[in-house]
Design an enzyme around this catalytic site. Sequence first.
Site, PDB file in Angstrom:
ATOM      1  N   ASP A  12       0.827  -1.212   0.000  1.00  0.00           N
ATOM      2  CA  ASP A  12       0.000   0.000   0.000  1.00  0.00           C
ATOM      3  C   ASP A  12       0.860   1.260   0.000  1.00  0.00           C
ATOM      4  OD1 ASP A  12      -2.393   1.331  -0.048  1.00  0.00           O
ATOM      5  OD2 ASP A  12      -2.745   1.206   2.109  1.00  0.00           O
ATOM      6  N   GLY A  13       0.324   2.312  -0.609  1.00  0.00           N
ATOM      7  CA  GLY A  13       0.983   3.619  -0.553  1.00  0.00           C
ATOM      8  C   GLY A  13       1.556   4.100  -1.880  1.00  0.00           C
ATOM      9  N   ASN A  14       1.252   3.393  -2.967  1.00  0.00           N
ATOM     10  CA  ASN A  14       1.762   3.835  -4.279  1.00  0.00           C
ATOM     11  C   ASN A  14       1.261   5.237  -4.626  1.00  0.00           C
ATOM     12  OD1 ASN A  14       2.731   1.275  -4.451  1.00  0.00           O
ATOM     13  ND2 ASN A  14       1.398   0.589  -6.116  1.00  0.00           N
ATOM     14  N   ASN A  52     -11.106  -2.690  -5.515  1.00  0.00           N
ATOM     15  CA  ASN A  52     -10.351  -1.693  -6.289  1.00  0.00           C
ATOM     16  C   ASN A  52     -11.014  -1.340  -7.624  1.00  0.00           C
ATOM     17  OD1 ASN A  52      -7.118  -2.852  -5.083  1.00  0.00           O
ATOM     18  ND2 ASN A  52      -8.262  -1.060  -4.447  1.00  0.00           N
ATOM     19  N   TRP A  53     -12.045  -2.124  -8.027  1.00  0.00           N
ATOM     20  CA  TRP A  53     -12.794  -1.759  -9.240  1.00  0.00           C
ATOM     21  C   TRP A  53     -13.499  -0.421  -9.054  1.00  0.00           C
ATOM     22  CZ3 TRP A  53     -11.814  -4.376 -13.510  1.00  0.00           C
ATOM     23  CH2 TRP A  53     -11.433  -5.728 -13.420  1.00  0.00           C
TER      24      TRP A  53
HETATM   25  C1  IPE Z   1      -5.613  -2.768  -0.383  1.00  0.00           C
HETATM   26  O1  IPE Z   1      -5.280  -1.439  -0.434  1.00  0.00           O
HETATM   27  C2  IPE Z   1      -5.503  -3.381  -1.748  1.00  0.00           C
HETATM   28  C3  IPE Z   1      -4.169  -3.530  -2.297  1.00  0.00           C
HETATM   29  C4  IPE Z   1      -3.051  -3.163  -1.742  1.00  0.00           C
HETATM   30  C5  IPE Z   1      -4.123  -4.177  -3.572  1.00  0.00           C
HETATM   31  P1  IPE Z   1      -6.336  -0.269  -0.621  1.00  0.00           P
HETATM   32  O2  IPE Z   1      -5.548   0.980  -0.684  1.00  0.00           O
HETATM   33  O3  IPE Z   1      -7.246  -0.567  -1.750  1.00  0.00           O
HETATM   34  O4  IPE Z   1      -7.186  -0.366   0.728  1.00  0.00           O
HETATM   35  P2  IPE Z   1      -8.032   0.733   1.508  1.00  0.00           P
HETATM   36  O5  IPE Z   1      -9.058   1.258   0.543  1.00  0.00           O
HETATM   37  O6  IPE Z   1      -7.092   1.792   1.940  1.00  0.00           O
HETATM   38  O7  IPE Z   1      -8.632  -0.003   2.661  1.00  0.00           O
HETATM   39  C1  IPE Z   2      -1.523   0.349  -3.384  1.00  0.00           C
HETATM   40  O1  IPE Z   2      -1.347   1.701  -3.457  1.00  0.00           O
HETATM   41  C2  IPE Z   2      -1.704  -0.240  -4.727  1.00  0.00           C
HETATM   42  C3  IPE Z   2      -3.011  -0.833  -4.945  1.00  0.00           C
HETATM   43  C4  IPE Z   2      -4.116  -0.622  -4.290  1.00  0.00           C
HETATM   44  C5  IPE Z   2      -3.022  -1.751  -6.027  1.00  0.00           C
HETATM   45  P1  IPE Z   2      -2.575   2.695  -3.450  1.00  0.00           P
HETATM   46  O2  IPE Z   2      -2.954   3.027  -4.846  1.00  0.00           O
HETATM   47  O3  IPE Z   2      -3.690   2.182  -2.604  1.00  0.00           O
HETATM   48  O4  IPE Z   2      -1.903   3.950  -2.776  1.00  0.00           O
HETATM   49  P2  IPE Z   2      -2.508   4.928  -1.710  1.00  0.00           P
HETATM   50  O5  IPE Z   2      -3.047   4.096  -0.580  1.00  0.00           O
HETATM   51  O6  IPE Z   2      -3.594   5.695  -2.390  1.00  0.00           O
HETATM   52  O7  IPE Z   2      -1.363   5.785  -1.305  1.00  0.00           O
HETATM   53 MG    MG Z   3      -4.132   2.358  -0.615  1.00  0.00          MG
END
Ligand code: IPE
Ligand code: IPE
Ligand code: MG
Length: 254
Positions: free
Chosen positions: A23-25, A71-72
């Site tokens: 998480d955190g990209n 994530n959809w």
């Molecule tokens: C969980 O992260 C899904 C993945 C890392 C693929 P999210 O960023 O989607 O989760 P929430 O929405 O913060 O709970």
């Molecule tokens: C995790 O990073 C990647 C996936 C959910 C696939 P995010 O896109 O959730 O990054 P943040 O949480 O918004 O920083």
């Molecule tokens: Mg996230």
Amino acid sequence: MLSKPLHPATPTDGPRHVALIMDGNGRWAEARGLPRAMGHREGVQALKRTVEAAPALGINCLTVFGFSTENWSRPADEVSDLMGLVRTYVASDLKRLEREGVKVRILGRRPGLPADIVAIIERAEAQTAHNEKFTLQVAFNYGGRADIVDAAQRHVDRVLAGEATGPLDEKTLEAGLSTAGAPPVDVIVRTSGEQRLSNFLLWEAAYAELVYQNVLWPDYGHDALADVVEQYRNRDRRFGGRATPGAAPALAAV
Ligand code: IPE
Ligand code: IPE
Ligand code: MG
């Protein structure tokens, strides 16, 4: 002279199976004024570094969360960037993964994914099925609840087909999960400072250790994974039993 610890840590002390919520990209990219897609792209580099670092730390199975069933709900362009993770990582790195003895498994629901992604997934699994040194499981279009429902439905179908009888038990349900056959999950890690599972490995989390790290996923690599190993080795896993004699107490003495 300092007394030696009773059980000096060795690579065999585990964890063997580490699961990572990458998480955190998005935050990584936004902090640099970059589009979120750049964060996902750097996230792929971090995944490569992490897979490379794992075996020397005694880990032989990694499960990473790449795309959740929730994530959809993100904007269409971001969903397609995330689909690109599979195209760029699995497809372009398949030869190397195969050569390095990595068995690739993709967890999650296939229906609903673009046809070319399904083809890449199937090719990756078929081409690496014989590998035994290391297992990389990528959870993609994965939800822990969906996985448990699918496992239960599998059992119902088998009962209706006359292939199974009797009440459903834990062992049978577990055999229907997409993680079946993998070693037990020792530790679930979430990066970026969030402290929740977000529907990842709900069944498998029952007795996994939980580690939360403040690092954003694109910055992940050997050092962060080594920190997970160290934290894990300082835990006392009791599985509902009694504390191991000599194990560090969970609460600091006051
Ligand atoms: C969980 O992260 C899904 C993945 C890392 C693929 P999210 O960023 O989607 O989760 P929430 O929405 O913060 O709970
Ligand atoms: C995790 O990073 C990647 C996936 C959910 C696939 P995010 O896109 O959730 O990054 P943040 O949480 O918004 O920083
Ligand atoms: Mg996230």
